[in-house]
Design a protein around this motif. Structure first.
Motif: not given
Length: 420
Positions: A141-142, A284-288, A330-331
């Motif tokens: 989030r940051a 959020e639910p997925y692998r990076k 980006a995140p």
């Protein structure tokens, strides 16, 4: 109302106050960093420089940026995040004021190179400080908010720069300096030193208690897992740089006016400002590694579609596709970079990571211009192919990265137990 509150909690809830002061400083910094956008115009219109000489001076600024990234990383790990940020901002303000009143091209060139150094120094320190103060589970989030602030600031800077440049180039540089001082004031008054929150290192040897052995940049430069990630980020950066280097040439060849190019760029910025805050909950639910593969694939599709673009609507549609890819990337990109860095070397790792962008800003126009000249529209198929390679690379590199991050976390827990 509850839905809005839940969205806010998912987007920015639970982040510490220090993060928000860092975020504010970054936003002010980017919104005020507009003078260098008009450096080439200033040199040719106000100082009588030729186009080639203006290009050399702008290149000096870029070279200074590469040096400043490394210097900023080393200083932020040795000297401290806050101290590095303050020194860079104060130095930038002073140099910008110097540019406002400089008349000789040689002096302007030297100042431009130094501005490049101090403009790039804060990036590793900003990210390292964010990692220092934000809990691991909230870093995505940051970093998403950081990316949003960066783009919002750039959008504001672009608008202000055009107005000020028409009024006075001196005012352009002085307002830039004032905004930089404002960012420095926020950091000085509200941001504590965060380096003490990281691991303190190990004694350097018998008889030297309290001395700390800190590995140098070579640690990051020989970290294979990290360098694979940096290489994949470099490919992503090469794709991103197409919008500011090669795409304007392609649009001109298609008979489109400069205003059309401005519209395409503005659309991308508007999408990021309007939609970036919704990205964390979506991914959020997925692998990076999966998110990065999808996002890079979207960028490959968007740029590859330019092979058949000859009208503005096609360019706008392609821009929507590749901008969504940038927003999704980006995140996780920033978080993986933070996760792979040992605590004592966070800023150094950030500095190596950020070198991908000046490198891409050189490679993209240098090789892209040759490719467009000799391949024509097929250049975009090559660019799309690079994106596909990067997408596959993220899928293959994902499992080793995850194992490396898990090992780092375990070693950090053991070190904390020993110190405790």
């Amino acid at each position: 109302m509850r839905g809005l509150r839940r969205w806010w909690d998912d987007t920015a809830g639970g982040l510490p106050a220090t993060f928000w002061y860092l975020w504010s400083g970054l936003l002010i910094n980017r919104a005020g960093a507009f003078a260098m956008l008009f450096l080439s115009l200033y040199l040719t219109a106000a100082r009588g420089a030729s186009a080639s000489l203006a290009g050399l001076v702008v290149g000096a600024y870029g070279a200074g940026g590469a040096v400043g990234t490394l210097i900023g990383g080393v200083l932020a790990d040795r000297w401290g995040r806050r101290s590095t940020l303050l020194a860079a901002h104060l130095g930038a303000a002073g140099l910008m004021a110097g540019l406002a009143f400089s008349r000789h091209l040689a002096v302007i060139a030297v100042l431009a190179a130094l501005v490049g150094v101090v403009h790039s120094m804060p990036s590793p320190a900003f990210v390292a400080a964010i990692v220092d103060v934000v809990p691991e589970e909230r870093r995505s989030r940051a970093f998403n908010l950081q990316f949003w602030a960066f783009n919002l600031g750039m959008a504001v800077a672009s608008l202000l720069a055009g107005v000020l440049a028409e009024a006075s180039f001196v005012a352009l540089f002085l307002v830039d300096a004032a905004a930089t001082l404002a960012a420095a004031a926020v950091i000085a008054l509200k941001v504590p030193e965060t380096l003490a929150r990281t691991a303190r290192g190990t004694p350097s040897g018998p008889g030297r208690p309290g001395r700390v052995r800190r590995p140098g940049l070579h640690t990051a430069l020989t970290d294979r897992t990290f360098l694979v990630f940096v290489g994949l980020t470099f490919l992503l950066a090469v794709l991103t740089m197409q919008t500011s280097t090669i795409m304007p040439l392609a649009m001109r060849a298609d008979g489109l006016r400069p205003s059309a190019y401005g519209l395409v760029v503005a659309l991308g910025g508007a999408l990021i400002v309007a939609g970036q805050l919704f990205v964390p909950r979506l991914i959020e639910p997925y692998r990076k590694s999966s998110v990065l593969a999808v996002s890079t694939g979207l960028m490959a599709l968007g740029f590859g579609a330019l092979a058949v673009a000859d009208h503005l609507p096609v360019y706008l549609g392609a821009a929507v596709v590749w901008t969504i890819g940038q927003m999704l990337a980006a995140p996780p990109n920033a978080q993986i970079n933070a996760d792979l860095a040992p605590p004592r070397l966070r800023a150094r790792y950030q500095s190596v990571f950020y070198l991908t962008f000046p490198a891409a800003s050189f490679v993209a126009p240098a090789l892209g211009g040759l490719s467009l000249q000799h391949l024509g529209d097929r250049h975009w198929l090559v660019v799309g192919g690079l994106g596909v390679v990067a997408a596959v690379g993220h899928l293959l590199a994902g499992p080793p990265r995850e194992r490396r991050v898990a090992a780092l976390r375990e070693s950090q827990r053991e070190a904390e137990l020993v110190r405790g």
